[in-house]
Motif scaffolding. Structure first.
Motif: not given
Ligand code: UDP
Ligand code: MG
Length: 318
Positions: A243-245, A293-295, A236-238
């Motif tokens: 996604t935004l990045m 995202f992968l994190s 939910h954080l990463f």
């Protein structure tokens, strides 16, 4: 009948203080006729602390002790003390005589009669070295109050009282002893009180925590907030950040590309896409986005394997 009080004392090289501390605690307990146990956790002391503890335990069957083979830190000592404690109310205090055992009866009363889950001491008048401790400590506590929403003046006070269930439900590790109220609140124990307590100058020995306590303390605060908020749902954080990045980069590249195509189509001469600084910014954003995202996915895989993924504090059941 259940035991009233468990006193847990974490200590590291405090041999001179121990006899006085024990005598004082014994006096207060006898005056108020509490049934109690005193659990001393020797955090790998290299002085005569353990011998002093043994001597004290010989004449008082209420004294129990754990001795670590090496110095693991105050959190580890408290963790083991909490595990062993069996009283209705658990009191923690430092071994260096800076905390006064005379505060125990009132702390005990606040838990039992006023229904607090946790009561933290507040060293309103500190008897420490002014500049190196008092000011940083004020800033630190203000930051912790802002970030955690827990309104305590002195989060890290060693003198605290807990309802037994609280210490059995939290896990103090690393250097998280500074944030036990936060750990408790995140576990759902939100009736947290505060009591101004007498703070005394260190009579023997030296302080065990240097200036780096504030840096480490701040990093731990970030960890604790992160874990309590996203520990069970790292995606939910990463995922959001990623996604935004990525979108930012993708849309920018799209814009650059379509501009180029438009110009080519119209036959207008333009520079190469790679000549624009925005191209590189967009590229970086897309790479960072993918990594974030992968994190998130890795975080999910790790938390899926955690034995704590389904640990909850159940309060009521019918
Ligand atoms: N302590 C411990 N393990 C450590 C460092 C400290 O058990 O690695 C104990 C120490 O003996 C004392 C308490 O934690 O009983 C608080 O430490 P100290 O008085 O040095 O901290 P300060 O009062 O300066 O904040
Ligand atoms: Mg101290």
């Amino acid at each position: 009948m259940n035991m009233n009080i468990s006193i847990v004392v974490a200590l590291y090289n405090e041999s001179e203080s121990i006899p006085e501390l024990v005598a004082w605690i014994e006096r207060v307990m006898a005056e108020h006729k509490y049934s109690y146990e005193l659990i001393m956790v020797d955090d790998g002391s290299s002085d005569a602390s353990w011998t002093r503890i043994e001597q004290a335990a010989q004449s008082n069957p209420n004294i129990h002790a754990i001795g670590f083979r090496r110095n693991y830190g105050k959190s580890a000592a408290l963790f083991c003390g909490f595990k062993k404690a069996s009283g209705n109310v658990v009191i923690t205090m430092d071994a260096d005589l800076q905390d006064s055992p005379d505060e125990i009866p009132e702390l005990y009363r606040m838990i039992v009669d006023e229904g607090y889950d946790l009561v933290s001491g507040w060293k309103k008048k500190r008897r420490d070295n002014r500049l190196t401790k008092n000011l940083p400590s004020k800033i630190y506590n203000a930051t912790a109050r802002k970030m955690t929403g827990i309104k305590l003046h002195d989060m890290n006070c060693g003198l605290k009282a807990y309802r037994s269930i609280v210490v059995k439900s939290i896990e103090v590790y690393g250097e998280m002893h500074r944030y036990i109220p936060v750990l408790a609140a995140k576990s759902g124990f939100t009736r947290i009180g505060e009591k101004p307590v007498e703070h005394r100058a260190r009579k023997y020995g030296i302080t065990k925590f240097g200036w780096n306590r504030f840096i480490n303390g701040f990093l731990d605060l970030l960890s604790i907030l992160f874990i309590s908020r996203f520990g069970k749902k790292p995606m939910h954080l990463f995922g959001l950040l990623g996604t935004l990045m990525f979108l930012l980069g993708f849309l920018s590249i799209g814009w650059l590309g379509s501009q180029k195509l438009y110009h080519v189509h119209r036959g207008i001469r333009t520079s190469l896409v790679t000549d624009s600084p925005y191209f590189y910014l967009a590229l970086t954003a897309m790479i960072l986005g993918t990594q974030l995202f992968l994190s998130g996915f890795l975080g999910e895989l790790i938390s899926r394997n955690s034995t704590e993924r389904n640990t909850y504090q159940i309060d009521k059941e019918l």
